[in-house]
Design an enzyme around this catalytic site. Structure first.
Site, PDB file in Angstrom:
ATOM      1  N   CYS A   1      -5.605  -5.622 -10.516  1.00 13.90           N
ATOM      2  CA  CYS A   1      -5.683  -6.283  -9.209  1.00 13.90           C
ATOM      3  C   CYS A   1      -6.913  -7.180  -9.097  1.00 13.90           C
ATOM      4  CB  CYS A   1      -5.733  -5.239  -8.098  1.00 13.90           C
ATOM      5  SG  CYS A   1      -4.439  -3.992  -8.148  1.00 13.90           S
ATOM      6  N   ASP A   2      -8.050  -6.688  -9.564  1.00 18.25           N
ATOM      7  CA  ASP A   2      -9.331  -7.313  -9.237  1.00 18.25           C
ATOM      8  C   ASP A   2     -10.103  -7.881 -10.417  1.00 18.25           C
ATOM      9  OD1 ASP A   2      -8.885  -6.586  -6.570  1.00 18.25           O
ATOM     10  OD2 ASP A   2      -9.808  -4.629  -6.858  1.00 18.25           O
TER      11      ASP A   2
ATOM     12  N   CYS B   1      -8.701  -0.744  -9.542  1.00 18.95           N
ATOM     13  CA  CYS B   1      -7.557  -1.423 -10.140  1.00 18.95           C
ATOM     14  C   CYS B   1      -8.011  -2.677 -10.868  1.00 18.95           C
ATOM     15  CB  CYS B   1      -6.524  -1.776  -9.072  1.00 18.95           C
ATOM     16  SG  CYS B   1      -5.061  -2.601  -9.740  1.00 18.95           S
TER      17      CYS B   1
END
Length: 319
Positions: free
Chosen positions: A142-143, A139
């Protein structure tokens, strides 16, 4: 031999990630006494995530497993109960709906929220799972922030891979896209944007064979089909963008799904069976964020509450 126990509830929630636990919180506060069938392991993909910095209310960030545990405690505080087992089969042809678990008996429910999520596809490399959360991710949204000034490899050739690669250029100094085929599968417009970006480079007709690193990612080993031997691409991150599989197997005979197996819905959370609702990544294949899953869990709970208020309760079918 004793028959498996039968438990009757007004609302059963299948899944214990952000969607399921938020649905449980709202349903519990509406005095629906929801039962969450957590699944084993419980908690969804957040339990495999290290630092979460984009969930509202945690300016310092929070570990994924801790966030899930806090959400579970909050739902329990208002009357949610939990059954830590997997659903093995369902009968949604009549009310009360029937959910059969693996070892803890049968649940009869007047309404059901399906929040079983989706699982990222992985490469099944020797060190891939060991380094998840330590440089290996599925992701970018997300990261990606954690990879400022780093070199990154993205694996995949579809639209998702191109979108991930383009997003990661906001942080990385170099993004290398590795794809197993000689041509990309992404739409021409996304291919064009990626190929024109000065930070994005391509290694096509190649397979990733290993991820290097003791405590974090240090390099990616690729085998190009036209090369004599594998080579190592220096990188501090590997983003796997080869698709997701919705966890809908047990529901596919009972609920409508699209060509990829995601649940179909109308009015956001309503499935084709009245009284059965969907929340989170089990049908949302676009956003796939913890916060959007939580929002959809809230919507599903409110929809289930309205349905239960407007629908007469079926005759008791278990104790």
């Amino acid at each position: 031999m004793n028959d498996p126990p039968v438990r009757s509830v007004r609302l059963a929630i299948v899944g214990s990630g952000p969607a399921g636990l938020t649905a449980a919180l709202y349903a519990a506060r509406a005095n629906l006494a929801p039962l969450v069938l957590s699944g084993v392991p419980a908690g969804g993909q957040l339990t495999l995530t290290s630092e979460v910095e984009n969930f509202p209310g945690f300016p310092e960030g929070i570990q994924g497993p801790e966030l899930i545990e806090r959400m579970r405690q909050q739902a329990a505080k208002f009357g949610t109960t939990f059954l830590d087992d997997n659903v093995r089969s369902v009968d949604l042809s009549r009310r009360p709906f029937v959910l059969v678990t693996g070892s803890m008996g049968t649940v009869h429910a007047e309404a059901v929220i399906v929040a079983t999520g989706a699982n990222a596809r992985w490469l099944d490399l020797p060190n891939e799972q060991r380094l998840r959360g330590k440089g290996v991710s599925a992701c970018a949204t997300c990261d990606g922030f954690f990879f400022k000034g780093r070199e990154i490899v993205v694996v995949g050739g579809g639209d998702s891979a191109m979108e991930e690669a383009l997003f990661l250029t906001k942080f990385a100094t170099r993004v290398t896209v590795v794809h197993r085929r000689p041509q990309l599968r992404a739409s021409s417009i996304l291919q064009g944007r990626a190929r024109e970006h000065p930070k994005i480079h391509f290694v096509l007709d190649a397979d990733i064979v290993d991820v290097l690193g003791a405590e974090s990612v240090e390099g990616i080993v690729v085998r190009e089909r036209k090369a004599a031997a594998p080579r190592t691409i220096p990188a501090q991150g590997l983003f796997v963008a080869i698709g997701h599989d919705p966890a809908t197997e047990v529901f596919r005979h009972a609920l409508e799904v699209d060509s990829h197996g995601y649940l179909k819905t109308t009015e956001i959370t309503h499935t084709n069976v009245p009284g059965v609702f969907a929340a989170g990544d089990v049908y949302d294949h676009r956003y796939r964020q913890a916060v959007t899953a939580a929002g959809l869990g809230c919507m599903a709970a409110l929809d289930a509450q309205k349905y239960l208020e407007e629908s007469p309760a079926p005759a008791p079918s278990g104790t």
